[in-house]
Design a protein around this motif. Structure first.
Motif, PDB file in Angstrom:
ATOM      1  N   LYS A  56       0.826  -1.222   0.000  1.00 13.89           N
ATOM      2  CA  LYS A  56       0.000   0.000   0.000  1.00 13.89           C
ATOM      3  C   LYS A  56       0.855   1.264   0.000  1.00 13.89           C
ATOM      4  N   GLY A  57       2.173   1.088   0.112  1.00 15.95           N
ATOM      5  CA  GLY A  57       3.068   2.246   0.129  1.00 15.95           C
ATOM      6  C   GLY A  57       3.180   2.886   1.502  1.00 15.95           C
ATOM      7  N   ASN A  58       2.807   2.124   2.545  1.00 18.43           N
ATOM      8  CA  ASN A  58       2.837   2.695   3.898  1.00 18.43           C
ATOM      9  C   ASN A  58       4.034   2.227   4.714  1.00 18.43           C
ATOM     10  N   SER A  59       5.125   1.889   4.071  1.00 22.47           N
ATOM     11  CA  SER A  59       6.308   1.469   4.832  1.00 22.47           C
ATOM     12  C   SER A  59       7.552   1.959   4.092  1.00 22.47           C
ATOM     13  N   PRO A  60       8.714   1.926   4.766  1.00 20.26           N
ATOM     14  CA  PRO A  60       9.917   2.373   4.060  1.00 20.26           C
ATOM     15  C   PRO A  60      10.447   1.314   3.091  1.00 20.26           C
ATOM     16  N   HIS A  61       9.759   0.161   2.999  1.00 18.76           N
ATOM     17  CA  HIS A  61      10.253  -0.947   2.175  1.00 18.76           C
ATOM     18  C   HIS A  61       9.566  -0.951   0.811  1.00 18.76           C
ATOM     19  N   GLN A  62      10.103  -1.809  -0.064  1.00 20.28           N
ATOM     20  CA  GLN A  62       9.526  -1.925  -1.401  1.00 20.28           C
ATOM     21  C   GLN A  62       9.477  -3.382  -1.812  1.00 20.28           C
ATOM     22  N   ILE A  63       8.591  -3.683  -2.746  1.00 25.07           N
ATOM     23  CA  ILE A  63       8.580  -5.038  -3.294  1.00 25.07           C
ATOM     24  C   ILE A  63       9.840  -5.179  -4.147  1.00 25.07           C
ATOM     25  N   GLN A  64      10.716  -6.118  -3.767  1.00 29.14           N
ATOM     26  CA  GLN A  64      12.016  -6.200  -4.440  1.00 29.14           C
ATOM     27  C   GLN A  64      12.121  -7.355  -5.425  1.00 29.14           C
ATOM     28  N   ASP A  65      11.575  -8.512  -5.060  1.00 29.17           N
ATOM     29  CA  ASP A  65      11.744  -9.667  -5.944  1.00 29.17           C
ATOM     30  C   ASP A  65      10.453  -9.895  -6.735  1.00 29.17           C
ATOM     31  N   VAL A  66      10.394  -9.253  -7.899  1.00 37.09           N
ATOM     32  CA  VAL A  66       9.163  -9.305  -8.707  1.00 37.09           C
ATOM     33  C   VAL A  66       8.977 -10.700  -9.312  1.00 37.09           C
ATOM     34  N   GLU A  67      10.094 -11.365  -9.642  1.00 38.20           N
ATOM     35  CA  GLU A  67       9.990 -12.716 -10.205  1.00 38.20           C
ATOM     36  C   GLU A  67       9.324 -13.660  -9.195  1.00 38.20           C
ATOM     37  N   LYS A  68       9.759 -13.538  -7.964  1.00 33.77           N
ATOM     38  CA  LYS A  68       9.181 -14.403  -6.931  1.00 33.77           C
ATOM     39  C   LYS A  68       7.735 -13.993  -6.639  1.00 33.77           C
ATOM     40  N   LEU A  69       7.465 -12.709  -6.710  1.00 32.64           N
ATOM     41  CA  LEU A  69       6.085 -12.229  -6.523  1.00 32.64           C
ATOM     42  C   LEU A  69       5.176 -12.907  -7.546  1.00 32.64           C
ATOM     43  N   HIS A  70       5.621 -12.954  -8.793  1.00 30.38           N
ATOM     44  CA  HIS A  70       4.796 -13.560  -9.843  1.00 30.38           C
ATOM     45  C   HIS A  70       4.649 -15.068  -9.618  1.00 30.38           C
ATOM     46  N   ALA A  71       5.737 -15.697  -9.163  1.00 30.18           N
ATOM     47  CA  ALA A  71       5.674 -17.147  -8.920  1.00 30.18           C
ATOM     48  C   ALA A  71       4.660 -17.450  -7.811  1.00 30.18           C
ATOM     49  N   LEU A  72       4.695 -16.667  -6.741  1.00 33.27           N
ATOM     50  CA  LEU A  72       3.755 -16.889  -5.629  1.00 33.27           C
ATOM     51  C   LEU A  72       2.329 -16.517  -6.035  1.00 33.27           C
ATOM     52  N   MET A  85       6.229 -20.955   5.687  1.00 41.73           N
ATOM     53  CA  MET A  85       6.505 -20.814   4.251  1.00 41.73           C
ATOM     54  C   MET A  85       6.001 -19.468   3.732  1.00 41.73           C
ATOM     55  N   LEU A  86       4.834 -19.050   4.199  1.00 36.75           N
ATOM     56  CA  LEU A  86       4.321 -17.735   3.792  1.00 36.75           C
ATOM     57  C   LEU A  86       5.274 -16.638   4.247  1.00 36.75           C
ATOM     58  N   SER A  87       5.732 -16.760   5.490  1.00 34.19           N
ATOM     59  CA  SER A  87       6.619 -15.731   6.029  1.00 34.19           C
ATOM     60  C   SER A  87       7.906 -15.643   5.210  1.00 34.19           C
ATOM     61  N   THR A  88       8.527 -16.784   4.983  1.00 37.48           N
ATOM     62  CA  THR A  88       9.781 -16.788   4.221  1.00 37.48           C
ATOM     63  C   THR A  88       9.579 -16.197   2.823  1.00 37.48           C
ATOM     64  N   GLU A  89       8.559 -16.673   2.140  1.00 33.76           N
ATOM     65  CA  GLU A  89       8.381 -16.262   0.736  1.00 33.76           C
ATOM     66  C   GLU A  89       8.030 -14.780   0.625  1.00 33.76           C
ATOM     67  N   LEU A  90       7.124 -14.311   1.479  1.00 31.47           N
ATOM     68  CA  LEU A  90       6.725 -12.903   1.371  1.00 31.47           C
ATOM     69  C   LEU A  90       7.842 -11.979   1.872  1.00 31.47           C
ATOM     70  N   THR A  91       8.604 -12.462   2.849  1.00 29.08           N
ATOM     71  CA  THR A  91       9.753 -11.672   3.308  1.00 29.08           C
ATOM     72  C   THR A  91      10.780 -11.556   2.184  1.00 29.08           C
ATOM     73  N   ASP A  92      10.995 -12.656   1.478  1.00 33.78           N
ATOM     74  CA  ASP A  92      11.916 -12.613   0.325  1.00 33.78           C
ATOM     75  C   ASP A  92      11.426 -11.611  -0.721  1.00 33.78           C
ATOM     76  N   ILE A  93      10.130 -11.660  -1.010  1.00 35.38           N
ATOM     77  CA  ILE A  93       9.595 -10.755  -2.043  1.00 35.38           C
ATOM     78  C   ILE A  93       9.811  -9.298  -1.614  1.00 35.38           C
ATOM     79  N   MET A  94       9.619  -9.053  -0.326  1.00 35.19           N
ATOM     80  CA  MET A  94       9.696  -7.669   0.174  1.00 35.19           C
ATOM     81  C   MET A  94      11.143  -7.199   0.359  1.00 35.19           C
ATOM     82  N   PHE A  95      11.979  -8.055   0.929  1.00 37.91           N
ATOM     83  CA  PHE A  95      13.344  -7.618   1.255  1.00 37.91           C
ATOM     84  C   PHE A  95      14.397  -8.190   0.317  1.00 37.91           C
TER      85      PHE A  95
END
Ligand code: SF4
Ligand code: MSK
Length: 667
Positions: free
Chosen positions: A115-131, A230-240
């Motif tokens: 939502k753009g409410n944090s200092p972070h960004q979606i970093q791994d777009v390939e993994k985002l698409h896979a998930l 698994m959700l935590s690991t994967e979404l953390t990877d996508i974000m960081f």
């Protein structure tokens, strides 16, 4: 608090050089550690508690049960097997709850990021698409944040799901395993629901048949491994960012004498990542300089440490077992903590120094600590407030001692995706080269060494086990504080290839990889499930995880989370070896865990005290899997000419160690 000080008089089981060095200093003479408290207890643990047959599930007890003695069952009639199974299952539920609550926070942070409410960004777009594909989120012509928001909301819905269709990630498991879970009725339905049902079924007077209790324990554990973790690991990877191999350092020597030292301890990387960003802010650096420091030095402790080590290469100062010792250096301005594995004693140790313990999560406060709430919606401001407090402590630093010489290099950052690109798969990302090396015997199999440290056991247990495995050409995948301990032992870098048997050494040297692959924090054990599944899907190693020459151990387990992890490994078909389990007072239940579970899941628990015995069991089980697969057969050596090599088409069999196979191959 006792006044007898470790000083090193109680160091019989301490082999760690940096711990010994710090505890030998004058500045540490007033510090009381867990080693002192274990010594001071001076008596064996309660036999009923340690064998699993003490029940306090209702107010007619507590009942202490002796298996086989008629008048030593519970007041309600509960047998030793029922009581031990209930206790074990509740441990699984507690561990799953810890991972679940952690994961929920990460997903909420992920949604705020989308939502753009944090200092972070979606970093791994390939993994985002896979998930997104796994969760059936449309990706066509959509912005990454839009996709992430829908994915995050679907992931969060898995926690409170009330329908019986099963968690989404289960479909990532091998088909055969999915069918088994369906047949057994252990497919988890909702992350929170399985913990609640486990607690209900182990309430007084509900489920009183140990095998049935363990079906729900499996379902609860699977909701952790294939669900929340698994959700935590994967979404953390996508974000960081998904980890990639990188060099860093571990051990107490990563502290810096002329910097503000801030250790980050706990589990949820949202806090640590925000601190990393804030520590680079010129305003914060200027403040540190104003206090006379050269800069800000962040260092990790426990699994938060592993998270930022894997993704940013930030050094890890200490694992679980050294959390008091890192403070006893006198060189830490603040230890910033969130949730899990933070010993209450750190507040007491900090009193001897200028150090502040800063708690940051409303769930986890501590007497004697300073509380600064980490607000996810204002993450950077919270992080700066925490850093400012720590920086202002620098001027108060007194005598300190940093054991510089014990610092060790590590190469970390092995996600399950990274393995795709290793071992010669650089241009053709796949697990084929790994499978081929297992099939041809250069790598005998894969051992996961995970979990905690524990003051009850010699602190070199991980190292002893791993050295045996490496000598026997078994590739080691490590997570959690076990991985940190192995880093301290010098085994998590490519140079450690020299400790391997000839064929594993050849593989590691060709690829330039460590023989111990650091795969992350304790939540990241879910990476191991995916890695095992990839090995199955790649072909040649059976149709299910239970057939792969692989085994896990959490030899120095301490936390309830480790038991949840052990159970989700077993329910997924992977054997595990622990140093002890509180189940031996219940004969039938204990046998069920240690033998009969094999018939249900194709895997069971193993228990062995001695580290060398643990290694022996692991090697034996891996060789037995190889026998069952028929890949241990004596092979005829054939000299291949170029035509024969071409006939092999895609090169399978030639990718033994890399892209260029040897001329003599075995068929
Ligand atoms: Fe005792 Fe049964 Fe109550 Fe447990 S549930 S404390 S065994 S009476
Ligand atoms: S921190 S759970 S001591 S691995 Fe994950 Fe370490 Fe065990 Fe805590």
């Amino acid at each position: 608090m006792a006044t007898s000080k470790t000083g090193c008089e109680g160091c019989a089981d301490i082999t760690c050089p940096s711990t010994k060095l710090v505890l030998g200093q004058d500045i540490a003479k007033n510090v009381t550690t867990a080693y002192d408290r274990i010594q001071a207890r001076g008596m064996a643990a309660c036999l009923f508690g340690s064998k699993g047959t003490c029940c306090r599930n209702c107010n007619m007890g507590p009942c202490q049960i002796i298996d086989g003695v008629d008048d030593m069952i519970g007041v309600c009639g509960a047998t030793a097997d029922t009581v031990a199974a209930r206790n074990f299952a509740r441990t699984v539920a507690a561990g799953a709850a810890a991972h679940g609550d952690h994961a929920r926070e990460m997903i909420k942070g992920f949604i705020e990021t989308a939502k753009g409410n944090s200092p972070h960004q979606i970093q791994d777009v390939e993994k985002l698409h896979a998930l997104a594909k796994v969760f059936e989120v449309d990706t066509v012509d959509r912005d990454k944040n839009e996709i992430a928001l829908e994915l995050g909301e679907k992931a969060l819905a898995e926690f409170g799901s009330q329908d019986d269709t099963g968690l989404t990630m289960l479909k990532r498991a091998p088909k055969k395993r999915q069918e088994l879970w369906k047949k057994l009725g252990v497919e988890p339905r909702g992350v929170d629901r399985e913990v609640v049902e486990m607690m209900h079924r182990t309430h007084m007077g509900v489920d009183q048949e140990y095998k049935n209790i363990m079906l729900q324990a499996s379902r609860c554990a699977l909701s952790d491994g294939w669900g929340s973790s698994m959700l935590s690991t994967e979404l953390t990877d996508i974000m960081f960012g998904t980890p990639v191999p990188r060099r860093s350092t571990v051990d107490l020597g990563v502290l810096k004498s002329d910097h503000v030292n801030i250790t980050v301890h706990g589990h949820e990387p949202l806090l640590a990542e925000s601190l990393c960003i804030a520590a680079q802010d010129p305003e914060m650096i200027a403040l540190a300089k104003k206090q006379g420091a050269k800069g800000i030095n962040l260092a990790g402790v426990c699994c938060t440490g592993n998270e930022i080590l894997m993704r940013r290469g930030i050094p890890v100062a200490a694992g679980f077992i050294q959390q008091e010792i890192v403070l006893a250096t006198g060189a830490v301005e603040a230890m910033v903590v969130d949730v899990q594995c933070v010993m209450q004693s750190v507040a007491e140790v900090a009193k001897s120094f200028h150090t502040d313990i800063i708690t940051t999560n409303y769930r986890a406060k501590m007497t004697g600590a300073v509380h600064i709430q980490f607000e996810e919606h204002a993450a950077l401001n919270s992080a700066k407030e925490i850093l400012t407090h720590a920086i202002k402590n620098y001027k108060k630093r007194g005598k300190f001692f940093i054991p510089q010489e014990t610092k060790l290099d590590v190469v970390v950052g092995f996600s399950h995706e990274t393995i795709n690109y290793m071992l010669g798969g650089r241009f053709r990302a796949s697990y084929r080269p790994l499978n081929d090396n297992i099939i041809n015997g250069r790598i005998r199999g894969v051992a996961a060494i995970v979990g905690c440290d524990n003051f009850k056991l010699a602190d070199d247990s991980h190292e002893i086990i791993v050295r045996e495995l490496l000598k026997n050409n078994i590739l080691v995948l490590a997570t959690g504080c076990a991985a940190t301990a192995l880093g301290r032992a010098g085994l998590v870098n490519p140079e450690a290839a020299k400790y391997c048997g000839d064929s594993l050494r050849e593989v590691c040297e060709t690829v330039g990889m460590p023989p111990v692959l650091h795969m992350g924090s304790c939540v990241d054990n879910s990476r191991l499930l995916i890695a095992l599944t990839q090995m199955v899907n790649q072909g040649g190693l059976g149709e299910d995880i239970s057939e792969v020459p692989a085994i896990g151990t959490a030899p120095m387990w301490m936390s309830e989370k480790a038991v949840a992890i052990g159970q989700y490994f077993v329910a997924s078909g992977a054997q595990v070896v622990f140093q002890d389990l509180a189940t031996s007072g219940a004969k039938a239940f204990n046998n069920y865990l240690l033998e009969d579970m094999m018939g249900t899941y194709g895997a069971h628990w193993n228990v062995a005290k001695d580290p060398k015995e643990i290694a022996r069991i692991m090697i034996e089980k891996i060789e037995a899997k190889r026998d069952a697969l028929g890949i241990n057969k004596k092979k005829e050596r054939v000299l291949f000419d170029m035509n024969m090599r071409r006939d092999l088409g895609d090169g399978h069999g030639l990718t033994d160690v890399g892209c260029h196979g040897p001329e003599v191959v075995e068929r």
